[in-house]
Design an enzyme around this catalytic site. Sequence first.
Site, PDB file in Angstrom:
ATOM      1  N   ASP A  31       0.851  -1.186   0.000  1.00 50.53           N
ATOM      2  CA  ASP A  31       0.000   0.000   0.000  1.00 50.53           C
ATOM      3  C   ASP A  31       0.888   1.238   0.000  1.00 50.53           C
ATOM      4  OD1 ASP A  31      -1.932   2.116   0.852  1.00 50.53           O
ATOM      5  OD2 ASP A  31      -3.273   0.411   1.109  1.00 50.53           O
ATOM      6  N   PHE A  71      -7.026  -4.880  -4.136  1.00 45.44           N
ATOM      7  CA  PHE A  71      -7.983  -3.821  -3.788  1.00 45.44           C
ATOM      8  C   PHE A  71      -7.449  -2.436  -4.162  1.00 45.44           C
ATOM      9  CE2 PHE A  71      -8.604  -7.212  -0.632  1.00 45.44           C
ATOM     10  CZ  PHE A  71      -9.967  -7.406  -0.678  1.00 45.44           C
ATOM     11  N   TYR A 139     -13.791   6.314 -13.661  1.00 41.09           N
ATOM     12  CA  TYR A 139     -13.574   5.296 -12.623  1.00 41.09           C
ATOM     13  C   TYR A 139     -14.126   3.946 -13.091  1.00 41.09           C
ATOM     14  CZ  TYR A 139     -14.597   2.560  -8.411  1.00 41.09           C
ATOM     15  OH  TYR A 139     -14.705   1.535  -7.497  1.00 41.09           O
ATOM     16  N   ASN A 164     -22.765  -1.162  -3.010  1.00 39.51           N
ATOM     17  CA  ASN A 164     -22.291  -0.191  -2.005  1.00 39.51           C
ATOM     18  C   ASN A 164     -21.822  -0.901  -0.744  1.00 39.51           C
ATOM     19  OD1 ASN A 164     -23.940   1.260  -3.920  1.00 39.51           O
ATOM     20  ND2 ASN A 164     -23.666   2.989  -2.569  1.00 39.51           N
ATOM     21  N   LEU A 186     -22.708   7.268   1.632  1.00 46.99           N
ATOM     22  CA  LEU A 186     -23.894   7.773   2.322  1.00 46.99           C
ATOM     23  C   LEU A 186     -23.908   7.484   3.832  1.00 46.99           C
ATOM     24  CD1 LEU A 186     -26.652   9.179   2.000  1.00 46.99           C
ATOM     25  CD2 LEU A 186     -27.664   6.910   1.640  1.00 46.99           C
ATOM     26  N   PHE A 202     -30.015  13.884  -2.509  1.00 50.69           N
ATOM     27  CA  PHE A 202     -29.949  14.367  -3.888  1.00 50.69           C
ATOM     28  C   PHE A 202     -31.155  13.879  -4.687  1.00 50.69           C
ATOM     29  CE2 PHE A 202     -25.420  14.330  -2.606  1.00 50.69           C
ATOM     30  CZ  PHE A 202     -25.148  15.674  -2.794  1.00 50.69           C
ATOM     31  N   ASP A 278     -26.736  10.119 -11.729  1.00 46.47           N
ATOM     32  CA  ASP A 278     -27.180   9.135 -10.730  1.00 46.47           C
ATOM     33  C   ASP A 278     -28.322   8.290 -11.303  1.00 46.47           C
ATOM     34  OD1 ASP A 278     -25.645   9.355  -8.475  1.00 46.47           O
ATOM     35  OD2 ASP A 278     -26.965  10.776  -7.454  1.00 46.47           O
TER      36      ASP A 278
END
Length: 313
Positions: A31, A71, A139, A164, A186, A202, A278
């Site tokens: 890392d 990761f 991304y 998520n 969130l 949003f 979104d």
Amino acid sequence: MRILVTGGAGYIGATAVAMLLEAGYDVTVLDDLSTGHSDVIPTEAKFVKGSLLSNQDLDEALTGCDAVMHFAAKSLVGESVEKPDLYAEVNVGGSKALFSKMKAHGIKKIVLSSTAATYGEPKRVPISENDEPAPKNPYGATKLEIDRMVATSGFSAISLRYFNVAGALQSANGWLAERHNPETHLIPNILKATNDAPVKIFGTDWPTEDGTCIRDYIHVVDLIEAHIKALETLPEAKHEIINLGSGDGYSVRQVIAAAEKAVGHKIPAIESERRAGDPAILIADITKAKSYLNWQPNRGIDQMVLDTWNSIK
Ligand SMILES: NC(=O)c1ccc[n+]([C@@H]2O[C@H](COP(=O)([O-])OP(=O)(O)OC[C@H]3O[C@@H](n4cnc5c(N)ncnc54)[C@H](O)[C@@H]3O)[C@@H](O)[C@H]2O)c1
């Protein structure tokens, strides 16, 4: 068996390190601490502070390893729109360098982080692995590129496409939780909301029951249980893509309600405009994860919120 965990100082990688050690694996962490924190790396793990972009660091990290959990990445959608070259360099270039060095070290097994962002605006929900990927930001595009590279690598490989990720793990060294800066997710943002800095909702006019966006949340511990099962069921010289979510969706208002239950008071929130790009609803079809990995998620939204709350309060 020694596993190289790239990004093992980050939120999800650190949880993997703790759970791999607990399961009896030896662990090396690579890392560069660009978004990670060295204090989450247990002393039992070998730590190489270095980058995917350095051949020397990769050589040092891969020495003695039998398999990789990958990761390490840049993973902020907004930042990727501003700095697409950085995302191409770290995500695509870094993964390419890792794969090349794995070959040089004779390591053929890899489990890697993919993302629901590879799917873009879904044509149907729940989203299956067979649905055409169409990422809407750099991304997601770089993550799709990694999946395509590994598919032709000849490795025994599984890309896990997370929805998520939320929740936290209480490890021997304390809580392992999200410590992103800026925090774009969130649940931590709801729990950190104050009257002066309320959480933003949003859009309240989405075509959903309460008008707010619906997302699929998966507890980080369920997620890493699936990684360990993936590591133990890697296909021979073949690549599989498997969605990881809970298979259920929660609206923003439902997540806020779960958080209010956990903290015992009203969460300050304000309604704001929809965010461009979104989708209204993102829910994973997890049929393949259940059958291929013999896995199922066991921790629901209340547990994700409660564990996050306990990690920060
Ligand atoms: N958090 C989510 O909800 C979510 C959802 C889908 C996919 N993912 C994927 O999961 C992975 C982990 O995400 P996270 O939330 O733990 O992020 P994170 O930022 O907490 O962890 C990433 C880690 O990678 C390290 N890193 C970055 N660039 C590096 C480099 N060049 N060399 C070595 N290390 C480097 C960072 O220092 C950090 O410790 C990422 O690949 C991300 O795309 C996360």
